[in-house]
Design a protein around this motif. Structure first.
Motif, PDB file in Angstrom:
ATOM      1  N   ASP A 167       0.731  -1.159  -0.216  1.00 31.26           N
ATOM      2  CA  ASP A 167      -0.103  -0.136   0.094  1.00 31.26           C
ATOM      3  C   ASP A 167       0.935   1.170  -0.093  1.00 31.26           C
ATOM      4  O   ASP A 167       1.933   1.195   0.636  1.00 31.26           O
ATOM      5  CB  ASP A 167      -0.772  -0.070   1.335  1.00 31.26           C
ATOM      6  N   ALA A 168       0.423   2.247  -0.783  1.00 29.49           N
ATOM      7  CA  ALA A 168       0.980   3.685  -0.467  1.00 29.49           C
ATOM      8  C   ALA A 168       1.231   4.308   0.833  1.00 29.49           C
ATOM      9  O   ALA A 168       2.241   4.817   0.939  1.00 29.49           O
ATOM     10  CB  ALA A 168       0.260   4.467  -1.665  1.00 29.49           C
ATOM     11  N   ASP A 169       0.366   3.773   1.679  1.00 25.75           N
ATOM     12  CA  ASP A 169       0.516   4.498   3.162  1.00 25.75           C
ATOM     13  C   ASP A 169       1.574   3.780   3.861  1.00 25.75           C
ATOM     14  O   ASP A 169       2.521   4.565   4.260  1.00 25.75           O
ATOM     15  CB  ASP A 169      -0.759   4.422   3.724  1.00 25.75           C
ATOM     16  N   LEU A 170       1.739   2.484   3.533  1.00 24.72           N
ATOM     17  CA  LEU A 170       2.688   1.511   4.191  1.00 24.72           C
ATOM     18  C   LEU A 170       4.280   2.288   3.632  1.00 24.72           C
ATOM     19  O   LEU A 170       5.141   2.257   4.209  1.00 24.72           O
ATOM     20  CB  LEU A 170       2.696   0.148   3.881  1.00 24.72           C
ATOM     21  N   ARG A 171       4.240   2.489   2.307  1.00 26.17           N
ATOM     22  CA  ARG A 171       5.463   2.752   1.560  1.00 26.17           C
ATOM     23  C   ARG A 171       5.690   4.236   2.148  1.00 26.17           C
ATOM     24  O   ARG A 171       7.052   4.401   2.369  1.00 26.17           O
ATOM     25  CB  ARG A 171       5.250   2.886   0.279  1.00 26.17           C
ATOM     26  N   ALA A 172       4.989   4.990   2.431  1.00 31.13           N
ATOM     27  CA  ALA A 172       5.233   6.383   2.775  1.00 31.13           C
ATOM     28  C   ALA A 172       5.679   6.229   4.363  1.00 31.13           C
ATOM     29  O   ALA A 172       6.514   6.789   4.671  1.00 31.13           O
ATOM     30  CB  ALA A 172       3.887   7.245   2.976  1.00 31.13           C
ATOM     31  N   LEU A 173       5.334   5.345   5.317  1.00 29.19           N
ATOM     32  CA  LEU A 173       5.519   5.093   6.560  1.00 29.19           C
ATOM     33  C   LEU A 173       7.003   4.362   6.617  1.00 29.19           C
ATOM     34  O   LEU A 173       7.783   5.016   7.553  1.00 29.19           O
ATOM     35  CB  LEU A 173       4.541   4.057   7.055  1.00 29.19           C
ATOM     36  N   ARG A 193       9.273   5.140   4.420  1.00 31.10           N
ATOM     37  CA  ARG A 193      10.113   6.016   3.995  1.00 31.10           C
ATOM     38  C   ARG A 193      10.434   7.140   4.995  1.00 31.10           C
ATOM     39  O   ARG A 193      11.426   7.657   5.321  1.00 31.10           O
ATOM     40  CB  ARG A 193       9.827   6.751   2.749  1.00 31.10           C
ATOM     41  N   ARG A 194       9.311   7.425   5.766  1.00 29.91           N
ATOM     42  CA  ARG A 194       9.288   8.337   6.864  1.00 29.91           C
ATOM     43  C   ARG A 194      10.142   7.804   8.098  1.00 29.91           C
ATOM     44  O   ARG A 194      10.844   8.616   8.537  1.00 29.91           O
ATOM     45  CB  ARG A 194       8.043   8.743   7.347  1.00 29.91           C
ATOM     46  N   MET A 195       9.890   6.431   8.402  1.00 32.57           N
ATOM     47  CA  MET A 195      10.674   6.035   9.560  1.00 32.57           C
ATOM     48  C   MET A 195      12.214   5.782   9.169  1.00 32.57           C
ATOM     49  O   MET A 195      12.978   6.217  10.119  1.00 32.57           O
ATOM     50  CB  MET A 195      10.220   4.481   9.661  1.00 32.57           C
ATOM     51  N   SER A 196      12.648   5.469   7.765  1.00 24.81           N
ATOM     52  CA  SER A 196      14.007   5.356   7.461  1.00 24.81           C
ATOM     53  C   SER A 196      14.352   7.013   7.573  1.00 24.81           C
ATOM     54  O   SER A 196      15.862   6.954   7.484  1.00 24.81           O
ATOM     55  CB  SER A 196      14.236   4.816   6.134  1.00 24.81           C
ATOM     56  N   TRP A 246      18.756   3.280  11.741  1.00 19.83           N
ATOM     57  CA  TRP A 246      18.067   2.114  11.595  1.00 19.83           C
ATOM     58  C   TRP A 246      17.983   1.408  10.267  1.00 19.83           C
ATOM     59  O   TRP A 246      17.934   2.238   9.290  1.00 19.83           O
ATOM     60  CB  TRP A 246      16.419   2.583  11.929  1.00 19.83           C
ATOM     61  N   GLY A 247      18.257   0.227  10.197  1.00 13.39           N
ATOM     62  CA  GLY A 247      18.472  -0.345   8.984  1.00 13.39           C
ATOM     63  C   GLY A 247      17.219  -1.223   8.671  1.00 13.39           C
ATOM     64  O   GLY A 247      16.119  -1.078   9.145  1.00 13.39           O
ATOM     65  N   ALA A 248      17.126  -1.949   7.654  1.00 13.76           N
ATOM     66  CA  ALA A 248      15.827  -2.689   7.345  1.00 13.76           C
ATOM     67  C   ALA A 248      15.365  -3.628   8.473  1.00 13.76           C
ATOM     68  O   ALA A 248      14.326  -3.712   8.600  1.00 13.76           O
ATOM     69  CB  ALA A 248      16.167  -3.496   5.882  1.00 13.76           C
ATOM     70  N   PRO A 249      16.220  -4.345   8.980  1.00 14.48           N
ATOM     71  CA  PRO A 249      15.745  -5.330   9.899  1.00 14.48           C
ATOM     72  C   PRO A 249      15.018  -4.524  11.039  1.00 14.48           C
ATOM     73  O   PRO A 249      14.154  -5.040  11.632  1.00 14.48           O
ATOM     74  CB  PRO A 249      16.865  -5.986  10.635  1.00 14.48           C
ATOM     75  N   ARG A 250      15.701  -3.479  11.736  1.00  9.60           N
ATOM     76  CA  ARG A 250      14.889  -2.729  12.619  1.00  9.60           C
ATOM     77  C   ARG A 250      13.621  -2.215  12.245  1.00  9.60           C
ATOM     78  O   ARG A 250      12.609  -2.413  13.000  1.00  9.60           O
ATOM     79  CB  ARG A 250      15.992  -1.688  13.102  1.00  9.60           C
ATOM     80  N   ILE A 251      13.582  -1.381  11.118  1.00  6.45           N
ATOM     81  CA  ILE A 251      12.259  -1.113  10.708  1.00  6.45           C
ATOM     82  C   ILE A 251      11.162  -2.350  10.548  1.00  6.45           C
ATOM     83  O   ILE A 251      10.251  -2.022  10.710  1.00  6.45           O
ATOM     84  CB  ILE A 251      12.449  -0.307   9.410  1.00  6.45           C
ATOM     85  N   TYR A 265      11.818  -0.021  -0.085  1.00  5.16           N
ATOM     86  CA  TYR A 265      11.149   1.013   0.101  1.00  5.16           C
ATOM     87  C   TYR A 265      12.037   2.114   1.091  1.00  5.16           C
ATOM     88  O   TYR A 265      11.264   3.219   0.982  1.00  5.16           O
ATOM     89  CB  TYR A 265       9.825   0.868   0.441  1.00  5.16           C
ATOM     90  N   MET A 266      13.023   1.810   1.534  1.00  4.02           N
ATOM     91  CA  MET A 266      13.707   2.628   2.329  1.00  4.02           C
ATOM     92  C   MET A 266      14.336   3.660   1.606  1.00  4.02           C
ATOM     93  O   MET A 266      14.591   3.723   0.275  1.00  4.02           O
ATOM     94  CB  MET A 266      14.744   2.077   3.229  1.00  4.02           C
ATOM     95  N   VAL A 267      14.351   5.165   2.391  1.00  8.07           N
ATOM     96  CA  VAL A 267      15.162   6.283   1.833  1.00  8.07           C
ATOM     97  C   VAL A 267      16.676   5.871   1.253  1.00  8.07           C
ATOM     98  O   VAL A 267      17.122   5.290   2.300  1.00  8.07           O
ATOM     99  CB  VAL A 267      15.001   7.196   2.478  1.00  8.07           C
ATOM    100  N   LYS A 268      17.006   5.876   0.250  1.00  9.56           N
ATOM    101  CA  LYS A 268      18.494   5.776  -0.122  1.00  9.56           C
ATOM    102  C   LYS A 268      19.491   6.885   0.469  1.00  9.56           C
ATOM    103  O   LYS A 268      19.018   8.178   0.383  1.00  9.56           O
ATOM    104  CB  LYS A 268      18.829   5.575  -1.561  1.00  9.56           C
TER     105      LYS A 268
END
Length: 143
Positions: A26-32, A34-37, A43-48, A67-70
């Motif tokens: 979902d777009a909301d989850l992708r935005a979440l 990105r915002r968390m990263s 925080w890396g991918a395992p933590r998120i 989907y994390m921010v590069k």
């Protein structure tokens, strides 16, 4: 010719149709994600991924990583910064052998500090024993 182009278009539209597969995130989850990263750069991918599982989202760790921010820029200090910070404590050593005109072997052992590059020690000997003495004098083990 028009019928040929239309048939070609229909064929490739049919060939590239969606055959199902994994459902999209979902777009909301992708935005979440990105915002968390972006808010937590350490925080890396395992933590998120773990935090999202605690919140009740079923998503794989690889999808979170996708989907994390590069991050732009090096992950830590660069080589130039490292050298600038530690140059007074770094020394370079070189040992080389060269034959002389009289066919003797000349051993040269040079130590250079990287702070301002003054020559710390220079030793010329024509025997292994003299090289060992020079290394012992500087406190440098040869083995």
């Amino acid at each position: 010719m028009r019928w040929h182009r239309a048939g070609f278009r229909r064929y490739w539209r049919w060939k590239s149709r969606s055959l199902g597969g994994r459902p999209q995130v979902d777009a909301d989850l992708r935005a979440l994600i990105r915002r968390m990263s972006a808010d937590n750069p350490l925080w890396g991918a395992p933590r998120i991924h773990g935090e999202l599982l605690k919140l009740g989202f079923e998503i794989s760790q690889s999808s979170v990583a996708k989907y994390m921010v590069k991050k732009c820029g090096p992950p830590s200090q660069g080589w130039c910064t490292f050298l600038r910070n530690h140059a007074p404590d770094i020394a370079a050593m070189d040992l080389f052998v060269t034959p002389t005109i009289g066919f003797d072997v000349l051993y040269a052992f040079i130590i250079v500090r990287l702070a301002r590059r003054p020559r710390l020690d220079q030793c010329h000997t024509s025997s292994d024993r003299g090289l060992d003495r020079a290394a012992d004098h500087r406190g440098i083990p040869l083995e």
